[in-house]
Design an enzyme around this catalytic site. Sequence first.
Site, short mmCIF file in Angstrom:
data_model
loop_
_atom_site.label_atom_id
_atom_site.label_comp_id
_atom_site.label_asym_id
_atom_site.label_seq_id
_atom_site.Cartn_x
_atom_site.Cartn_y
_atom_site.Cartn_z
N ASP A 109 3.38 0.68 -13.38
CA ASP A 109 4.64 0.28 -12.75
C ASP A 109 5.42 -0.61 -13.73
OD1 ASP A 109 5.96 0.23 -9.82
OD2 ASP A 109 6.05 -1.82 -10.58
N GLU A 133 1.37 5.96 -13.63
CA GLU A 133 2.56 5.74 -12.81
C GLU A 133 3.45 4.68 -13.46
OE1 GLU A 133 3.97 6.97 -9.57
OE2 GLU A 133 3.05 8.61 -10.69
N HIS A 273 1.36 6.38 -5.93
CA HIS A 273 1.85 5.44 -6.94
C HIS A 273 0.81 4.36 -7.26
CE1 HIS A 273 4.57 3.26 -9.49
NE2 HIS A 273 4.47 2.17 -8.74
#
Length: 300
Positions: A109, A133, A273
Site C-alpha cells: 500500500d 498490492e 488488498h
Amino acid sequence: MTAFGVEPYGQPKYLEIAGKRMAYIDEGKGDAIVFQHGNPTSSYLWRNIMPHLEGLGRLVACDLIGMGASDKLSPSGPDRYSYGEQRDFLFALWDALDLGDHVVLVLHDWGSALGFDWANQHRDRVQGIAFMEAIVTPMTWADWPPAVRGVFQGFRSPQGEPMALEHNIFVERVLPGAILRQLSDEEMNHYRRPFVNGGEDRRPTLSWPRNLPIDGEPAEVVALVNEYRSWLEETDMPKLFINAEPGAIITGRIRDYVRSWPNQTEITVPGVHFVQEDSPEEIGAAIAQFVRQLRSAAGV
C-alpha cells in the site's frame, strides 16, 4: 490450515522525530529487513509474517506518524499527513535507526510508495524489494472496480470528512471489505485503536486516499510515482512480486505492467488488498526464500 495469530509481533520501541514519538518494532540482528505498512494499518499487519524471517536479519517495522502507536500531529487539519509529511517523518526515523547498507524492503500500500521512493534515493543501500498490492504506477478511475470507485471518489470530495473523520469508513468498511476472511473482534480492535477517537485523530485515513495518484492528481504525487517507477522498470535490483488473487490495486493493465519489471520473481496468493491477513504463511515463506537467496548471492 493457516493459523491467524492475534498478538502483535515483538515489543514496541519509540524514538522522538521532530518532537513526535514514533513507534517501531526492531527485533533480531544482522542486515535489516524493513516491513512498511500503509493505510489504515500499522506494524500489526506484519505480525504473522515477521516470524518467518527470524534468524535472517534485523526485523524492523515502523508505524507511520498518526498511525499505529505513533503520535498524532497537532494542530491537525486538511493539510496534514500529506505524502511529503509522512515521508519526512518516516525517512527521519529510518535514518535514526541506522538501517545499514544491505536493506531488504517488504512493502504494501502506501508503504510501497514510501519504500520505492527511499530505494530510488538510496540505490546502493538496498539489496532487494518484496512488494504486494503496491502503488506501482499512477492510476485512472477506470482502473478501479465500480464498487470501490465510488467510495474513493467520496473520500476525495467534501463528503470525505464525515466518511472518514466521523464514521471511520476506512477502518470499519474498507479494511474488512478488502480481506477474504473475517477478522476477529480482537484483530479489528487492534486496527481501531489508533482511530478510536472521532475527528482529527482519523485524519491520516482521509489524507492517504486524497494523495492517491489518480487521473493526474495530486500532481506532486503523480510525479513522484513516475520518478520511482521509471527506475523500477529498468533496474536489475532483485524484486519479489507477491500477486494477490483476485487483488485490488494490482489488477488488469497494472498487473501486466508490473510483470514487465526486470529481475523479478512472482508468486500468487489468495487475497484482495490486505493480503497479509489472508495468506501470511505463504507470504512469509516466499519472503524468507527471497532473503536467503539474496544473502547467499551476496556471500552473507
